[in-house]
Write an enzyme that holds these catalytic residues in place. Structure first.
Site, PDB file in Angstrom:
ATOM      1  N   ASP A 126       0.889  -0.828   0.121  1.00 55.77           N
ATOM      2  CA  ASP A 126       0.062  -0.094   0.072  1.00 55.77           C
ATOM      3  C   ASP A 126       0.894   1.145  -0.067  1.00 55.77           C
ATOM      4  O   ASP A 126       1.984   1.206   0.143  1.00 55.77           O
ATOM      5  CB  ASP A 126      -0.885   0.133   1.207  1.00 55.77           C
ATOM      6  N   HIS A 192      -2.686   3.341  -4.307  1.00 49.26           N
ATOM      7  CA  HIS A 192      -2.224   2.973  -3.381  1.00 49.26           C
ATOM      8  C   HIS A 192      -0.802   2.314  -3.537  1.00 49.26           C
ATOM      9  O   HIS A 192      -0.372   1.206  -3.074  1.00 49.26           O
ATOM     10  CB  HIS A 192      -3.067   1.805  -2.714  1.00 49.26           C
ATOM     11  N   GLU A 256      -9.705   2.921  -5.490  1.00 45.91           N
ATOM     12  CA  GLU A 256      -9.139   4.400  -5.123  1.00 45.91           C
ATOM     13  C   GLU A 256      -8.139   5.009  -5.871  1.00 45.91           C
ATOM     14  O   GLU A 256      -6.880   5.144  -5.368  1.00 45.91           O
ATOM     15  CB  GLU A 256      -8.843   4.382  -3.720  1.00 45.91           C
TER      16      GLU A 256
HETATM   17  C1  ACM Z   1     -10.830  -0.414   0.091  1.00 45.33           C
HETATM   18  O1  ACM Z   1     -11.534  -0.221   1.260  1.00 45.33           O
HETATM   19  N1  ACM Z   1     -10.185   0.861  -0.164  1.00 45.33           N
HETATM   20  C2  ACM Z   1     -11.079  -1.282  -0.694  1.00 45.33           C
END
Ligand code: ACM
Ligand code: ZN
Length: 482
Positions: A126, A192, A256
């Site tokens: 991440d 991410h 995201e």
């Molecule tokens: C997530 O909670 N961004 C998958």
């Protein structure tokens, strides 16, 4: 009669009598007609018989027997016929934001296995850290595995980080296999990825050096989707990851991913023109499809978070992790023959306080999304409960957030709706406390499981019903309630 078995078996009848401890050793009979994970259990005064098709069925029969057993080792006489409602019964652990020790992860796995879960989705990359030992790209560990500060609002700016060695990862995979648990690694992309970009800045659109992130959130610096170098990097990285994780499925993220950098990037625009893509969402779909295609050459399937469906062009065999599907693309995907994992943010995210997600809300939620047709219903292959760790630094807090809510998900994974009973589940969850304690897992008292909502939180949820983001909630929970 009452028992303390979780998940509640799907068919259980008490018969007369007790089987004494000295006779409580099961005789196992193989029955090819049983479902693969199912088992039948007959406890009589003169002994115990288990019928099952597979060693996994036997494993589950043994979990049930150990929960049925009285303190003196005797068993009440019962007849049980049991098999799960869903084939995919998963727990997700974020070891990127905060790491857990191998011993702690094993304890979490032990609990999940006892309650008949069968998939460990391990989130290992991440913005705030890359957690797998990597030979092909050593900077992922030298740079990407460490950040300057514990972060997430903490004033501690000392170096934080580390990664799991290949030997440790193999140990976890084998530990899980012994408990009939698959391990699906997640390398989140194209968003991410700040830890990856801090290690190799040329993989971004702008190529400017950045640091491994120290705060929670969604960030604009993501992998460039136009450079061939990025696709080859991801494929090479996944080749090394796949050597460690034998499971057929690999989670490639896809959540995201803001498109701000892509909009300014010639490489991204060139790729769009070349591949005849009409939007930046489609560019994400194209990127995910290229990675999924590479996995396919290795006999593997990709899993992706539901945002990747916005592209309108995601390959049909990509399995969708449905966490926040405002556009209702997931039921449509299942109705068209696709596969979906139900992991609804408002019900199954274990990192949010009980005031937002009380135990009853978790337990009584129907995991099937609205809008499924009869044909689409089997497309929902199971349920997963994620635990993110931006604000969970230690195992004690992790356990308090996860238990007993993970047990509620485990029951809803396995037990058909008509056999679920919340009041009885609460009693059985409380009766699981001594075993959990024996594993070093501490649950809050029952009074904390279903608190009244916080006033500020209720207002926030009501006001932002349609537009609430994880970011807003994370920032909310980093402040004190009034
Ligand atoms: C997530 O909670 N961004 C998958
Ligand atoms: Zn780009």
């Amino acid at each position: 009669m009452q028992h303390r078995i979780i998940p509640q078996p799907n068919l259980l009848d008490y018969t007369d009598g007790i089987c004494p401890a000295e006779r409580a050793v099961p005789v196992v009979e193989t029955d090819e007609a049983m479902p693969p994970e199912g088992y039948a259990l007959a406890v009589r005064p003169d002994g115990v018989t288990v019928r099952c098709k597979t060693p996994q069925g036997l494993f589950y029969a043994k979990q049930t027997l150990s929960m049925l057993q009285n303190e003196n080792g005797s068993l009440p006489c019962v007849s049980i016929q049991d098999a799960p409602r869903f084939a995919y019964r998963a727990f997700m652990l974020d070891s990127a934001r905060h790491m857990q020790t191998i011993d702690e992860i094993k304890r979490y796995i032990d609990v999940a296995a006892r309650f008949k879960m069968n998939v460990f989705h391990w989130h290992l990359s991440d913005d705030q850290g890359f957690r797998i030992e990597c030979e092909r790209f050593p900077k992922l560990n030298e740079v990407g595995s460490f950040r300057d500060g514990h972060g997430f609002g903490s004033s501690d700016t000392s170096r934080y980080g580390g990664f799991y060695t290949k030997a440790e990862i193999r140990d976890i995979v084998s530990y899980c296999a012994d408990r009939f648990i698959r391990v699906i690694p997640e390398i989140d992309m194209p968003g991410h990825t700040k830890a990856i970009l801090a290690s190799y800045p040329s993989l971004s659109c702008r190529e400017t050096p950045i640091a491994v992130e120290t705060q929670a959130g969604v960030f604009r610096d993501i992998l460039c989707a136009g450079k061939e170098e990025v696709v080859s990097f991801c494929c090479d990285l996944l080749d090394e990851v796949c050597e460690l994780f034998p499971d057929e499925w690999v989670h490639i993220g896809g959540d995201e991913a803001p498109k701000n950098r892509w909009r300014q990037c010639d490489c991204c625009k060139d790729r769009m023109a070349k591949a005849h893509l009409d939007s930046f969402e489609a560019l994400q779909g194209d990127f995910m499809n290229r990675i999924a295609a590479h996995l396919r050459t290795k006999g593997k399937r990709a899993v992706a978070w539901n945002e990747s469906l916005k592209s309108g062009c995601l390959d049909g065999d990509v399995i969708i992790a449905d966490w926040m599907d405002r556009d209702k693309l997931c039921p449509a995907r299942a109705n068209a023959g696709g596969e979906i994992i139900a992991e609804d943010f408002f019900h199954y995210y274990l990192d949010y306080p009980y005031a937002m997600t009380p135990l009853k809300k978790v337990y009584t939620f129907d995991p099937l999304p609205e809008g499924l047709t009869e044909m689409g219903r089997p497309g929902v292959i199971g349920v997963e409960t994620p635990l993110w760790t931006e604000f969970i630094e230690d195992f004690e807090k992790l356990c308090k957030m996860a238990f007993p809510r993970l047990l509620a998900v485990a029951e809803r994974d396995w037990t058909y709706e008509e056999n679920c009973d919340y009041a009885d589940f609460r009693r059985r969850a409380e009766e699981s406390r001594p075993w959990l304690q024996s594993q070093g897992v501490v649950m809050d008292p029952q009074s904390a499981w279903d608190p009244k909502g916080l006033s500020r939180l209720k207002k926030l949820l009501a006001h932002y019903k349609k537009t609430l983001t994880r970011d807003m909630l994370l920032s909310f929970f980093s402040k004190k309630d009034d």
